[in-house]
Write an enzyme that holds these catalytic residues in place. Structure first.
Site, PDB file in Angstrom:
ATOM      1  N   ASP A 262       0.999  -1.328  -0.010  1.00  0.00           N
ATOM      2  CA  ASP A 262       0.309  -0.129  -0.147  1.00  0.00           C
ATOM      3  C   ASP A 262       1.223   1.573   0.073  1.00  0.00           C
ATOM      4  OD1 ASP A 262      -2.490  -2.083   0.143  1.00  0.00           O
ATOM      5  OD2 ASP A 262      -1.451  -1.795   2.576  1.00  0.00           O
TER       6      ASP A 262
ATOM      7  N   LYS B 158       1.709   1.993  -4.838  1.00  0.00           N
ATOM      8  CA  LYS B 158       2.194   1.518  -5.916  1.00  0.00           C
ATOM      9  C   LYS B 158       1.734   1.299  -8.010  1.00  0.00           C
ATOM     10  CE  LYS B 158       3.124  -2.896  -4.728  1.00  0.00           C
ATOM     11  NZ  LYS B 158       2.288  -2.923  -3.276  1.00  0.00           N
TER      12      LYS B 158
ATOM     13  N   GLY C   5      -4.398  -5.069  -4.582  1.00  0.00           N
ATOM     14  CA  GLY C   5      -5.942  -3.846  -5.394  1.00  0.00           C
ATOM     15  C   GLY C   5      -4.845  -2.205  -5.451  1.00  0.00           C
ATOM     16  N   HIS C   6      -5.152  -1.957  -6.672  1.00  0.00           N
ATOM     17  CA  HIS C   6      -4.834  -0.859  -6.003  1.00  0.00           C
ATOM     18  C   HIS C   6      -5.696   0.423  -7.326  1.00  0.00           C
ATOM     19  CE1 HIS C   6      -1.636  -2.346  -9.272  1.00  0.00           C
ATOM     20  NE2 HIS C   6      -2.702  -1.765 -10.516  1.00  0.00           N
TER      21      HIS C   6
ATOM     22  N   GLN D 274       1.661  -6.513  -3.306  1.00  0.00           N
ATOM     23  CA  GLN D 274       2.342  -6.757  -2.171  1.00  0.00           C
ATOM     24  C   GLN D 274       3.776  -6.131  -2.138  1.00  0.00           C
ATOM     25  OE1 GLN D 274       1.310 -10.476  -3.159  1.00  0.00           O
ATOM     26  NE2 GLN D 274      -0.835  -9.065  -3.086  1.00  0.00           N
TER      27      GLN D 274
END
Ligand code: IMP
Length: 424
Positions: free
Chosen positions: A13, A16, A40-41, A223
């Site tokens: 988190d 990225k 997740g982004h 990650q």
């Protein structure tokens, strides 16, 4: 043409997505090589917000080849959901390919993730409960179901029966859970296979061909370093290798293909899930950072734990990833704090001081941070676009971080928008 790897240097988190988005806008090929829909982004493109978990962010550029490598674990149901939502918004997925070697997250993996976490009681890992660990367990146990199997109904039916029987036995007899109807699973996953078939191709070959043709490639990490199964805070880690080296095995290319490794860090530290966190702030400052920085998980919505920048962690990341440069995100979040602290070393229980991140949790738990303090800044930096425009105290902060971690800071994030970045 360059092949860039983008990796997270803390506990994930780090923002990225934004750096990946900037670099993928200049790439011909974007590759994902490990992890699954635990990642997740959020990408903002032309004012539209896209939340991606499995599909590489390059998908928003119509000519970019997007590849999902053998090291990824793929939940077909979620993947199809992502495909549908992109296509419903007019985003073409024709340039998307998945390696047939990638392992499939089956429903029992998700069930077992939840059951084993519950069994651990207060010692749970705090996983995303997406079945990631159990899928990698089967991969290394050599009883997993792969994308190739999923798109071949006869192979799938046979493997669902053989693996499913064992999984049902574990679920019911060890955990007292409910067995899966294996015929229903076969029918459901056969349908997913039909949908996935056009996307299956050899990602190792496609990536190498692109490299030989001189294309610009970006490997997007999911990650982060401290979640690496070996070099992270084991056992509070994920089950793959988010390190730069993981890109090669997860894609099927040699290390000489890589020209540049970029690490992403926040100007402070956050983590979700359990485990030690030396610079954690359980106070008003921690709350302020969480609220101002919007520190709530993209995948699970969980509030993130917050703390000061830890140079010991990022120094470790510089080494284990072989970083060429660093992007420091969310500097703007630190505005209006009187004093900024940075952890420069750890003090061990015997009074000695170390600059290296300990190899085990037991050693880490006994460490206390040694801080250096910096005057804060009150200016709104969100409109700064060059390093020179930053307030003096910000410049000093970044310059000292560079010294402490031993890596050049090439980008500084000053707000959530893609344009809110300073490139040096
Ligand atoms: P798993 O990957 O779901 O098995 O979760 C293992 C640990 O990794 C937990 O602490 C999760 O919160 C953490 N984790 C997994 N994926 C991410 C991510 O993309 N960002 C931050 N933490 C993650």
């Amino acid at each position: 043409m360059p092949s860039n790897i983008v990796v997270g240097t803390q506990w994930g988190d780090e923002g990225k997505g934004k750096i990946i988005d900037i670099i993928s806008s200049r790439a011909d090929v974007v590759v994902r090589s490990q992890g699954g829909n635990n990642a997740g982004h959020t990408v903002v493109n032309n004012g539209e917000v896209y939340k991606l978990h499995l599909i590489p962010s390059g998908i928003l550029y119509k000519d970019t080849l997007c590849l999902i490598g053998a090291g990824v674990v793929l939940d077909p149901k979620d993947f199809i959901g992502e495909l549908d939502s992109l296509e419903a918004r007019g985003v073409s997925t024709k340039n998307l390919k998945i390696d047939p070697r990638a392992h499939v997250v089956m429903p029992w993996h998700i069930a077992l993730d939840g059951l084993s976490e519950a069994f651990r009681g207060g010692k749970d890992i705090g996983t995303t409960k997406r079945g990631i660990g159990p899928t990698y367990m089967d991969k290394y146990e050599r009883c997993g179901i792969r994308v190739y199997d999923l798109v071949h109904p006869d192979v799938l039916a046979e493997k669902v029966q053989s693996t499913g029987k064992l999984k049902n036995k574990i679920i019911t007899e060890v955990y007292g859970g409910e067995a899966f109807d294996l015929d229903a699973v076969t029918a459901e996953y056969t349908e997913y296979g039909k949908r996935l078939l056009p996307y299956v191709d050899d990602v190792s070959v496609l990536t190498f061909d692109a490299y030989k043709a001189g294309k610009t490639i970006m490997f997007e990490g999911a990650q982060a370093t401290l979640l690496d199964i070996d070099f992270g805070t084991y056992p509070y880690v994920t089950s793959s290798h988010p390190l730069s080296a993981g890109v090669c095995v997860g894609t099927g290319v040699g290390p000489k293909v890589i020209t540049n490794v970029i690490g992403v860090a926040k100007a402070y530290t956050t983590r979700v899930g359990k485990g030690p966190f030396p610079t954690e702030l359980n106070d008003e400052i921690g709350n302020q950072i969480r609220e101002v920085g919007g520190e709530f998980g993209t995948t699970t919505g969980r509030p993130r734990r917050t703390g000061w920048f830890d140079a010991v962690i990022v120094r470790h990341s510089v080494r284990v990833n072989g970083l060429d440069s660093l992007a420091i995100n969310k500097l703007d979040t630190l505005a209006n704090l009187d004093t900024l602290k940075v952890c420069v070393a750890y003090k061990k229980p015997d009074g000695s001081v170390t600059e290296n991140f300990p190899a085990t949790l037991e050693e880490l738990e006994g460490c206390t941070p040694v801080y250096e303090e910096f005057p804060g800044f009150t200016e709104d930096i969100s409109a700064c676009r060059s390093f020179d425009e930053l307030p003096e105290n910000c410049k000093k902060y970044i310059a000292r971080l560079e010294e402490l971690v031993g890596c050049h800071v090439s980008m500084v994030g000053v707000g959530p928008d893609r344009a809110q970045i300073i490139e040096r």
